[in-house]
Scaffold this active site. Structure first.
Site, mmCIF file in Angstrom:
data_model
loop_
_atom_site.group_PDB
_atom_site.id
_atom_site.type_symbol
_atom_site.label_atom_id
_atom_site.label_comp_id
_atom_site.label_asym_id
_atom_site.label_seq_id
_atom_site.Cartn_x
_atom_site.Cartn_y
_atom_site.Cartn_z
ATOM 1 N N ASP A 191 2.397 5.742 -6.334
ATOM 2 C CA ASP A 191 3.659 5.683 -5.591
ATOM 3 C C ASP A 191 4.880 5.793 -6.494
ATOM 4 O O ASP A 191 5.963 6.125 -6.021
ATOM 5 C CB ASP A 191 3.728 4.376 -4.788
ATOM 6 N N HIS B 26 0.880 -1.192 0.000
ATOM 7 C CA HIS B 26 0.000 0.000 0.000
ATOM 8 C C HIS B 26 0.912 1.235 0.000
ATOM 9 O O HIS B 26 1.757 1.379 -0.880
ATOM 10 C CB HIS B 26 -0.930 -0.113 1.218
ATOM 11 N N HIS C 210 -2.267 -2.210 -9.728
ATOM 12 C CA HIS C 210 -3.276 -1.645 -8.829
ATOM 13 C C HIS C 210 -4.498 -2.540 -8.843
ATOM 14 O O HIS C 210 -4.820 -3.126 -9.867
ATOM 15 C CB HIS C 210 -3.662 -0.229 -9.285
HETATM 16 N N1 ACO Z 1 5.097 -6.387 -10.144
HETATM 17 C C1 ACO Z 1 5.064 -7.613 -10.694
HETATM 18 N N2 ACO Z 1 3.941 -8.343 -10.805
HETATM 19 C C2 ACO Z 1 2.826 -7.816 -10.312
HETATM 20 C C3 ACO Z 1 2.791 -6.552 -9.722
HETATM 21 C C4 ACO Z 1 3.984 -5.826 -9.643
HETATM 22 N N3 ACO Z 1 4.025 -4.607 -9.109
HETATM 23 N N4 ACO Z 1 1.526 -6.263 -9.347
HETATM 24 C C5 ACO Z 1 0.791 -7.321 -9.667
HETATM 25 N N5 ACO Z 1 1.575 -8.261 -10.255
HETATM 26 C C6 ACO Z 1 1.149 -9.553 -10.758
HETATM 27 C C7 ACO Z 1 1.047 -10.570 -9.644
HETATM 28 O O1 ACO Z 1 2.255 -11.237 -9.406
HETATM 29 C C8 ACO Z 1 -0.036 -11.474 -10.178
HETATM 30 O O2 ACO Z 1 0.543 -12.326 -11.154
HETATM 31 P P1 ACO Z 1 0.091 -13.841 -11.269
HETATM 32 O O3 ACO Z 1 -1.376 -13.795 -11.591
HETATM 33 O O4 ACO Z 1 0.943 -14.354 -12.351
HETATM 34 O O5 ACO Z 1 0.356 -14.434 -9.915
HETATM 35 C C9 ACO Z 1 -0.975 -10.529 -10.913
HETATM 36 O O6 ACO Z 1 -0.165 -9.411 -11.295
HETATM 37 C C10 ACO Z 1 -2.145 -10.059 -10.078
HETATM 38 O O7 ACO Z 1 -1.637 -9.590 -8.817
HETATM 39 P P2 ACO Z 1 -2.496 -9.497 -7.491
HETATM 40 O O8 ACO Z 1 -1.561 -9.378 -6.343
HETATM 41 O O9 ACO Z 1 -3.532 -10.549 -7.456
HETATM 42 O O10 ACO Z 1 -3.252 -8.148 -7.757
HETATM 43 P P3 ACO Z 1 -3.804 -7.203 -6.641
HETATM 44 O O11 ACO Z 1 -4.968 -6.509 -7.189
HETATM 45 O O12 ACO Z 1 -4.030 -7.938 -5.370
HETATM 46 O O13 ACO Z 1 -2.540 -6.269 -6.447
HETATM 47 C C11 ACO Z 1 -1.155 -4.573 -5.737
HETATM 48 C C12 ACO Z 1 -2.541 -4.931 -6.291
HETATM 49 C C13 ACO Z 1 -1.005 -5.149 -4.351
HETATM 50 C C14 ACO Z 1 -1.089 -3.060 -5.690
HETATM 51 C C15 ACO Z 1 -0.051 -5.134 -6.672
HETATM 52 O O14 ACO Z 1 -0.195 -4.615 -7.972
HETATM 53 C C16 ACO Z 1 1.348 -4.880 -6.125
HETATM 54 O O15 ACO Z 1 1.831 -5.637 -5.298
HETATM 55 N N6 ACO Z 1 2.021 -3.764 -6.583
HETATM 56 C C17 ACO Z 1 3.303 -3.408 -6.049
HETATM 57 C C18 ACO Z 1 3.143 -2.660 -4.732
HETATM 58 C C19 ACO Z 1 2.593 -1.264 -4.943
HETATM 59 O O16 ACO Z 1 3.023 -0.530 -5.804
HETATM 60 N N7 ACO Z 1 1.633 -0.906 -4.096
HETATM 61 C C20 ACO Z 1 1.013 0.415 -4.130
HETATM 62 C C21 ACO Z 1 -0.369 0.339 -4.696
HETATM 63 S S1 ACO Z 1 -1.085 1.957 -4.827
HETATM 64 C C22 ACO Z 1 -1.411 2.364 -3.208
HETATM 65 O O17 ACO Z 1 -1.678 1.555 -2.371
HETATM 66 C C23 ACO Z 1 -1.276 3.737 -2.855
#
Ligand code: ACO
Length: 378
Positions: A309, A219, A258
């Protein structure tokens, strides 16, 4: 139960505050597009909009700005807590603790009435920058700087942090960054705040819990991880190979992806413009150019777009802000959204109490302590 968990797509509240179109990349506060607010408004105006539901008239804005400026000073107790934590606690630990302790002497601490909540919201919005700036100066062995009531919220924070009044472009950039982080529908920290408020607990408890939720790297904590990523990659030439290697290792690239946006996060688009502008004025333009190259690589390799971010990291770095303060700054802005959600929850409350699907052992006879572990030993 949803296959993937994480309450994806579950509507948990009706809210007038904020809406997102994740397919089109649109973010709206109270009916206004965040692009318009970033261009024409100030953080103070946006706070009023989020708290009260309308952009303020000039007299309303004057009165609210004055109230905020007059509320910036910390009580002796909160100041002591910040000073005590400065040497030992990490920035988000400090903020979580200081905000919690700030309720001790709040005159409205025992009331969840709407008026009391508005007063507490205003005080928290005003005091959180003072808490962060005081902590940062203390941990560097410097004297805290008094707030300047003649300065707007954003410029005053930068002055309390560095001791110098910021130039126009730094003040505008920071003000826009605060606007862009002010609210964001039912994100994890806002949900946390609403769950706490739904037990009829108080504003400070809800905001303290929300700070804890924001701290995590999935987050708000991601903005600090983005700066660490930029530092680890080190140069534009290393970007492609490094991003590919990280993705091959199934690592997440912080600042990308996201739950709701499936295209550009509009906040990232705006912050990218500011990061580019500051890079052009800086002796270290590579933080921006490296960021842009990472953006291209992650889109090409994974089809994931930058979230808020990602470009906030280089933007804050160009403003001379230490990486450890990035997430506290996010909290300093988001407090208005959290507070408005608490007020909304209190105004039409029902306890938030979902269910879980039990997957543990079936009912079994109680085992006295002397008899435990015999199966394993046999
Ligand atoms: N880098 C690489 N792969 C990613 C990323 C990433 N940043 N984000 C998602 N994925 C991939 C996952 O590995 C997953 O792949 P798979 O299906 O092959 O296993 C797929 O995309 C779906 O990911 P989920 O975790 O199910 O998606 P979710 O909606 O839960 O994730 C999240 C959202 C947590 C923001 C995710 O994109 C992430 O971890 N991003 C990096 C952290 C980040 O930047 N957080 C800030 C978000 S904005 C905020 O809170 C202000």
């Amino acid at each position: 139960m949803a296959d993937k968990g994480g309450l994806e797509g579950v509507v948990v509240a009706r809210s007038r505050l904020c809406s997102i179109d994740g397919q089109k990349g649109v973010l709206i506060y109270g009916g206004y597009d965040v692009n318009d607010l970033a261009e024409h408004s100030t953080y103070e105006e946006v706070c009023f909009l989020i708290l009260r539901g309308n952009l303020p008239t000039a007299p309303e804005l004057d009165a609210f700005t004055r109230e905020l400026a007059e509320s910036r000073a910390l009580s002796e107790e909160t100041a002591q807590v910040v000073d005590m934590l400065a040497d030992h606690a990490e920035p988000m630990e400090m903020l979580r603790t200081a905000v919690s302790s700030d309720s001790f002497d709040d005159p409205d601490k025992n009331s969840n009435a709407e008026d009391a909540n508005f007063r507490k919201a205003t005080r928290l919005i005003a005091k959180m920058p003072t808490i962060v700036a005081r902590y940062d100066r203390r941990r560097h062995g410097l004297e805290p700087i008094e707030s300047d009531p003649s300065l707007p919220h954003a410029a005053n924070f930068l002055r309390m942090l560095s001791g110098e009044e910021p130039g126009q472009s730094a003040a505008k950039t920071f003000d826009v960054a605060l606007i862009l982080h002010a609210d964001h529908e039912m994100n994890a920290s806002t949900f946390t705040a609403r769950v706490i408020a739904s037990t009829l607990s108080d504003m400070h408890s809800a905001i303290t819990g929300a700070i804890g939720a924001l701290k995590g790297p999935l987050h708000g904590g991601a903005n600090e991880q983005v700066m660490k990523l930029l530092e680890a990659i080190g140069s534009e030439d290393a970007v492609d190979a490094e991003i590919r290697a990280r993705l091959d290792r199934k690592e997440r690239i912080m600042g990308f992806g996201h739950r709701v946006y499936k295209t550009y996060d509009p906040r990232a688009v705006i912050l990218k413009r500011f990061s580019r502008m500051l890079a052009a004025e800086s002796s270290e333009p590579y933080w921006f150019s490296m960021s842009e190259k990472i953006e291209q690589a992650v889109i090409a390799e994974k089809g994931l777009y930058p979230n808020v971010d990602f470009y906030s990291a280089s933007t804050y770095h160009y403003l001379g802000i230490e990486t450890g303060l990035f997430t506290p700054i996010f909290a300093m802005s988001r407090v208005v959204g959290w507070a408005a959600h608490v007020i909304e929850q209190h105004s039409d409350n029902r306890l938030i109490r979902p269910s879980s699907e039990y997957v543990g052992p079936p009912p079994r006879p109680y085992v006295p302590i002397e008899a435990r572990g015999q199966d394993a030993a046999a």
